[in-house]
Each structure stands twice: as structure tokens, then as C-alpha cells.
Scaffold this active site. Sequence first.
Site, PDB file in Angstrom:
ATOM      1  N   GLU A   1       0.847  -1.195   0.000  1.00 17.65           N
ATOM      2  CA  GLU A   1       0.000   0.000   0.000  1.00 17.65           C
ATOM      3  C   GLU A   1       0.876   1.236   0.000  1.00 17.65           C
ATOM      4  O   GLU A   1       2.024   1.180   0.440  1.00 17.65           O
ATOM      5  CB  GLU A   1      -0.841   0.048   1.306  1.00 17.65           C
ATOM      6  CG  GLU A   1      -2.087  -0.759   1.273  1.00 17.65           C
ATOM      7  CD  GLU A   1      -2.834  -0.736   2.595  1.00 17.65           C
ATOM      8  OE1 GLU A   1      -2.360  -0.100   3.560  1.00 17.65           O
ATOM      9  OE2 GLU A   1      -3.896  -1.343   2.649  1.00 17.65           O
TER      10      GLU A   1
ATOM     11  N   ILE B   1       0.763   6.041   4.153  1.00 12.71           N
ATOM     12  CA  ILE B   1       0.174   7.347   4.435  1.00 12.71           C
ATOM     13  C   ILE B   1       1.012   7.985   5.542  1.00 12.71           C
ATOM     14  O   ILE B   1       1.146   7.423   6.623  1.00 12.71           O
ATOM     15  CB  ILE B   1      -1.297   7.212   4.901  1.00 12.71           C
ATOM     16  CG1 ILE B   1      -2.101   6.309   3.944  1.00 12.71           C
ATOM     17  CG2 ILE B   1      -1.953   8.579   5.059  1.00 12.71           C
ATOM     18  CD1 ILE B   1      -2.352   6.878   2.585  1.00 12.71           C
TER      19      ILE B   1
ATOM     20  N   HIS C   1      -5.430   7.175  13.075  1.00 13.05           N
ATOM     21  CA  HIS C   1      -6.256   5.970  13.006  1.00 13.05           C
ATOM     22  C   HIS C   1      -7.616   6.364  13.592  1.00 13.05           C
ATOM     23  O   HIS C   1      -7.732   6.613  14.784  1.00 13.05           O
ATOM     24  CB  HIS C   1      -5.608   4.847  13.819  1.00 13.05           C
ATOM     25  CG  HIS C   1      -6.465   3.623  13.947  1.00 13.05           C
ATOM     26  ND1 HIS C   1      -6.044   2.373  13.545  1.00 13.05           N
ATOM     27  CD2 HIS C   1      -7.714   3.450  14.436  1.00 13.05           C
ATOM     28  CE1 HIS C   1      -7.010   1.490  13.784  1.00 13.05           C
ATOM     29  NE2 HIS C   1      -8.024   2.127  14.332  1.00 13.05           N
TER      30      HIS C   1
ATOM     31  N   GLU D   1     -12.167   0.365  10.253  1.00 12.88           N
ATOM     32  CA  GLU D   1     -10.975   1.152  10.575  1.00 12.88           C
ATOM     33  C   GLU D   1     -10.499   1.924   9.352  1.00 12.88           C
ATOM     34  O   GLU D   1     -10.360   1.360   8.266  1.00 12.88           O
ATOM     35  CB  GLU D   1      -9.846   0.228  11.053  1.00 12.88           C
ATOM     36  CG  GLU D   1     -10.180  -0.500  12.348  1.00 12.88           C
ATOM     37  CD  GLU D   1      -8.985  -1.223  12.970  1.00 12.88           C
ATOM     38  OE1 GLU D   1      -8.982  -1.391  14.189  1.00 12.88           O
ATOM     39  OE2 GLU D   1      -8.048  -1.602  12.231  1.00 12.88           O
TER      40      GLU D   1
ATOM     41  N   ASN E   1     -13.217  -4.937  11.602  1.00 19.07           N
ATOM     42  CA  ASN E   1     -13.199  -5.903  12.698  1.00 19.07           C
ATOM     43  C   ASN E   1     -14.629  -6.367  12.921  1.00 19.07           C
ATOM     44  O   ASN E   1     -15.503  -5.574  13.260  1.00 19.07           O
ATOM     45  CB  ASN E   1     -12.636  -5.283  13.971  1.00 19.07           C
ATOM     46  CG  ASN E   1     -11.143  -5.024  13.859  1.00 19.07           C
ATOM     47  OD1 ASN E   1     -10.657  -3.974  14.227  1.00 19.07           O
ATOM     48  ND2 ASN E   1     -10.400  -5.972  13.306  1.00 19.07           N
TER      49      ASN E   1
ATOM     50  N   ARG F   1     -16.356  -7.900  15.152  1.00 19.03           N
ATOM     51  CA  ARG F   1     -16.540  -8.322  16.547  1.00 19.03           C
ATOM     52  C   ARG F   1     -16.645  -7.087  17.427  1.00 19.03           C
ATOM     53  O   ARG F   1     -16.476  -5.976  16.950  1.00 19.03           O
ATOM     54  CB  ARG F   1     -15.317  -9.126  16.995  1.00 19.03           C
ATOM     55  CG  ARG F   1     -14.046  -8.338  16.761  1.00 19.03           C
ATOM     56  CD  ARG F   1     -12.825  -8.949  17.410  1.00 19.03           C
ATOM     57  NE  ARG F   1     -11.602  -8.398  16.883  1.00 19.03           N
ATOM     58  CZ  ARG F   1     -11.033  -7.257  17.257  1.00 19.03           C
ATOM     59  NH1 ARG F   1     -11.611  -6.509  18.169  1.00 19.03           N
ATOM     60  NH2 ARG F   1      -9.908  -6.824  16.719  1.00 19.03           N
TER      61      ARG F   1
ATOM     62  N   VAL G   1     -12.048  -3.910  22.082  1.00 19.66           N
ATOM     63  CA  VAL G   1     -11.629  -3.491  23.427  1.00 19.66           C
ATOM     64  C   VAL G   1     -12.206  -2.113  23.747  1.00 19.66           C
ATOM     65  O   VAL G   1     -12.790  -1.882  24.806  1.00 19.66           O
ATOM     66  CB  VAL G   1     -10.078  -3.444  23.507  1.00 19.66           C
ATOM     67  CG1 VAL G   1      -9.610  -2.800  24.796  1.00 19.66           C
ATOM     68  CG2 VAL G   1      -9.484  -4.841  23.354  1.00 19.66           C
TER      69      VAL G   1
ATOM     70  N   ARG H   1      -5.489   2.051  28.315  1.00 24.75           N
ATOM     71  CA  ARG H   1      -5.329   0.613  28.544  1.00 24.75           C
ATOM     72  C   ARG H   1      -4.245   0.414  29.605  1.00 24.75           C
ATOM     73  O   ARG H   1      -3.098   0.816  29.406  1.00 24.75           O
ATOM     74  CB  ARG H   1      -4.903  -0.103  27.266  1.00 24.75           C
ATOM     75  CG  ARG H   1      -5.951  -0.043  26.175  1.00 24.75           C
ATOM     76  CD  ARG H   1      -5.596  -1.024  25.076  1.00 24.75           C
ATOM     77  NE  ARG H   1      -6.476  -0.838  23.924  1.00 24.75           N
ATOM     78  CZ  ARG H   1      -6.607  -1.714  22.950  1.00 24.75           C
ATOM     79  NH1 ARG H   1      -5.911  -2.846  22.969  1.00 24.75           N
ATOM     80  NH2 ARG H   1      -7.420  -1.486  21.941  1.00 24.75           N
TER      81      ARG H   1
HETATM   82  P1  ADP Z   1      -3.243  -5.047  12.081  1.00 23.03           P
HETATM   83  O1  ADP Z   1      -4.388  -5.863  11.590  1.00 23.03           O
HETATM   84  O2  ADP Z   1      -1.931  -5.796  12.116  1.00 23.03           O
HETATM   85  O3  ADP Z   1      -3.531  -4.291  13.347  1.00 23.03           O
HETATM   86  P2  ADP Z   1      -3.835  -2.722  10.418  1.00 23.03           P
HETATM   87  O4  ADP Z   1      -4.031  -2.866   8.957  1.00 23.03           O
HETATM   88  O5  ADP Z   1      -5.042  -2.529  11.272  1.00 23.03           O
HETATM   89  O6  ADP Z   1      -2.974  -3.974  10.936  1.00 23.03           O
HETATM   90  O7  ADP Z   1      -2.835  -1.544  10.700  1.00 23.03           O
HETATM   91  C1  ADP Z   1      -2.366  -1.251  12.016  1.00 23.03           C
HETATM   92  C2  ADP Z   1      -1.683   0.097  12.067  1.00 23.03           C
HETATM   93  O8  ADP Z   1      -0.594   0.159  11.119  1.00 23.03           O
HETATM   94  C3  ADP Z   1      -2.566   1.274  11.720  1.00 23.03           C
HETATM   95  O9  ADP Z   1      -3.322   1.740  12.821  1.00 23.03           O
HETATM   96  C4  ADP Z   1      -1.530   2.283  11.252  1.00 23.03           C
HETATM   97  O10 ADP Z   1      -0.912   2.886  12.381  1.00 23.03           O
HETATM   98  C5  ADP Z   1      -0.481   1.450  10.538  1.00 23.03           C
HETATM   99  N1  ADP Z   1      -0.733   1.356   9.066  1.00 23.03           N
HETATM  100  C6  ADP Z   1      -1.331   0.352   8.392  1.00 23.03           C
HETATM  101  N2  ADP Z   1      -1.409   0.599   7.055  1.00 23.03           N
HETATM  102  C7  ADP Z   1      -0.816   1.800   6.854  1.00 23.03           C
HETATM  103  C8  ADP Z   1      -0.584   2.633   5.699  1.00 23.03           C
HETATM  104  N3  ADP Z   1      -0.950   2.270   4.461  1.00 23.03           N
HETATM  105  N4  ADP Z   1       0.036   3.821   5.897  1.00 23.03           N
HETATM  106  C9  ADP Z   1       0.426   4.221   7.143  1.00 23.03           C
HETATM  107  N5  ADP Z   1       0.231   3.499   8.256  1.00 23.03           N
HETATM  108  C10 ADP Z   1      -0.384   2.291   8.137  1.00 23.03           C
END
Ligand code: ADP
Length: 451
Positions: A200, A203, A208, A275, A290, A292, A295, A336
Site C-alpha cells: 500500500e 500514508i 487511526h 478502521e 473488525n 466483533r 476493546v 489501557r
Molecule cells: P493489524 O491488523 O496488524 O492491526 P492494520 O491494517 O489494522 O494492521 O494496521 C495497524 C496500524 O498500522 C494502523 O493503525 C496504522 O498505524 C499502521 N498502518 C497500516 N497501514 C498503513 C498505511 N498504508 N500507511 C500508514 N500506516 C499504516
Amino acid sequence: MFNKILIANRGEIALRIIRTCKEMGIKTVAVYSEADRDSLPVKFADEAVCIGPAASVDSYLNMKSILSAVEITNSDAIHPGYGFLSENAEFAELCRLYDVKFIGPTPEQIRSMGDKISAKVTMLKAGVPCVPGTEGLLTDVKEGMKLAKEIGYPVILKATAGGGGKGMRIVWNDDEFENQWDTARREAKAAFTNDGIYMEKYIEEPRHIEIQVAGDQFGKACHLSERDCSIQRRHQKLVEESPSPFMTPELREKMGAAAIKACQAINYEGVGTIEFLVDKYRNFYFMEMNTRIQVEHTVTEEVIDFDLIKEQIKIAAGHPISGKNYFPEMHAIECRINAEDPYNDFRPSPGHIYHFHSPKGHGVRVDTHVYAGYTIPPFYDSMIAKLICRARTRDEAIKKMERALDEFVIEGIKTTVPFHQRLMRNQDFKDGNFNTGFLNTWNYKDELPKE
Ligand code: ADP
């Protein structure tokens, strides 16, 4: 409505579910591993069944054991909580086979969102904006480097089976590519026995921000506004709040509409979370769903005065939702509290708690399964409590959190309380000036009080 619900989980979330069941007049069954014999869910449920030894694979992940407990106790539904079997399509399928209601989405819906690449394809089709990136798995380094040029550096390599931030690597230029590619694959293989990697656009300085949603069995869906989960350490959330200090009414409207579209695209049944990453120009991109309870559902409950577990149970029992959206009327922050040592890289710190005093007072909520005399087993997640403070404004909520953290006394183990105490006094945090990289730039170690 259900007569008896078996809770296939442990810790604070098991207790949280028991509480709502009691208020709804539903009987409860706690299942527990040998290491959790003395836990509060076991004490407070109407019935309790031991399902195996300490290791999760032999107990909380042991589908056969759990389904036997369903049979013995004559339960008519299973609440999976979060983690463990909560997003396991095979388990949801088994529940269907054994005629016990899985409180959550259908196996098909879990599957469609479980694999990150297919989830993105579904979302793009539904018109939900996604982070620009590859349409499928990468086959080799050469292809990866070619696509990275097209997408434009920096890029992020991600494991399609990913979770908990594992198998994720940022690449800033061609020279780094091969190294990061190897690491991401190795990590993904070790963690998920699946080394499928996609790419990807990375960003920069994103927030988040996630949208809480609910959908019923009749195709209706609604949103319950956002939670900001940008305060993370190694992609793991530490603090969540609602509303997001970055939110505007227009952005909420757009993100809410996108989240509802996402739900409707798969006819989603249950409560769930979409998300998103939001860049500094307030462009937002779908990251994952997600399927479900999460938390941090508590902050939403506090700002809109709504019981999300009750809603889950009602939806599973076939009740329709009203379809109206919900908006925050207050401000809530959750810290947390983990049994981890912030002075030592957040190293896990399980053990015996000989003194425990939890904060109280107006606007303070503590969800925990811990008490004085309890021993935290080393086998499970290190989160031992969630401290949630609610007030009319963000400033007041931060002040309240500061004083509540000062009241928290947990003796015998190390916890993340001192970290949160510093965070609440940090000017950038107070100003709402942060993104997911906050902990890389803030040197909290130097600010922690002397031990
Ligand atoms: P996981 O399922 O392992 O938690 P996520 O896809 O939810 O993975 O991503 C977790 C975190 O990783 C995000 O909250 C963000 O901080 C960072 N992240 C994921 N994808 C990107 C992206 N394309 N650019 C910048 N940060 C990212």
C-alpha cells in the site's frame, strides 16, 4: 430472547458480557482454563465449566471443548468476546452446525472481511475509498519494486493474514526494498503461517480513526460515530477516545456514510468496526473491518450512553435496529492499563497483585477482572484494566483521567499507569496534535518519574 449464553472468553470482556446478560435476565456460563480457576468471571457467572489447561490452544481456542460445554450446560448462544475465536469463520460455522447461535456475523461475513486483500476488493466495489495499493499479492521482489515506483515511495508491505501489526514493513526507497521484503515475509510466515504480502501507499502522519457500526438481520445498518486510536506503540493501541479531536461534522458525515456502505455491501449482521486511516488533508482510507466487539467499545458507550453488548445480543436474537445514527454528546478517553513495564520497553510483567485500589468518582469507569490477591497468569494478553473517563469537554476528560490515574494503586507488578500519567500532561496530546507516529517522536522515557 436467549435463555442462557456461554461466554467463550476470559478476563475483563467475559465479566463485561456477564454484567449485561444479568441486566437482561439471561443466564450465563463461564468457561475457563486451569490457569483461570480463581478469576472473577468464574465467580460471577451462573455456571462455570473448565475447558482445559492454561495454553490457549488447549482451552480458549479449543472449539471441541467449548462446544461440549455448550452441550453440558444446554446454552443456546455463544458470545465470543474479542480475540480468541471471535473472528474465526470455522468456529461460527460449527456453531451453526450444532445449532447454537454465534453472537456475531455469519461465517460468510467473517470470511469476506478476514482476508485483507479480498476485504479491500469488496470495499472498492462498494465505493468505499481504500489506501492506494496493489490489487493482489506480490509475487516477487522485482514486481514489488516496479509497483512501488508506480504507487510512489514510501510504501508499506503488509501481510494479508496480518494482525497486531506483525508482518508490516515501511519502505522508503529502492535500496531498502529487498531487505524489508524479506523481513516482512519471514515475520508473516512465523506469525500466520501465511507469507502472502501486498503493498500500500504509506500514508504519512496519519490518524487511526474508526467508525463503530451495527447492522441487523434485515439489511439495515447504522453508525455510532468514531473513535480516535492514533496513540499506538508498534501499531498497538494504548489510548482511545471519542470524539476524535481531528473530527469535523462534515468528515464524520462522510466517514459514517462510507462505513454504512461497507456494512451494506456484505449485509453485515452484528456490531463491528470499520478502521480508517485519515491523512492530514482529512482524506480517509479504508484499512480493515473488525467483525466483533472491540476493546475500546467502552468509549462509544460512554459518549452516547448505549450498551453495545446488549445491542449485539439483541441483533443476534433477531431484533431489528432503528437505523438511526448516533452522535457523541460527551467526551470519553480510555487508557489501557497493561501489566507491562514502561521503564523497560513495555516488557510483560505478570505476577501476584498484593494491593489493588481502583479509581472512583463521577465520570470514572474501570472495566477489570483484577483484584487484590489475584495472580496474573503469564499465558494471555497483558491488559489488566481499562480506565475510561467521561466529561463534557476533552479538556475536562483529560483532567479527570489525570486525577483517576493518580488514584490507581496496583502493587506487586509493573503497569502502564506511569506512562499514561505522563501522556495526560503532554502538551501535544492536550492540544490534540498527534498521529500514529506520536510515540516515535515523543521521548516518554525521559519524562517518566523516578522509580
Ligand atoms: P493489524 O491488523 O496488524 O492491526 P492494520 O491494517 O489494522 O494492521 O494496521 C495497524 C496500524 O498500522 C494502523 O493503525 C496504522 O498505524 C499502521 N498502518 C497500516 N497501514 C498503513 C498505511 N498504508 N500507511 C500508514 N500506516 C499504516
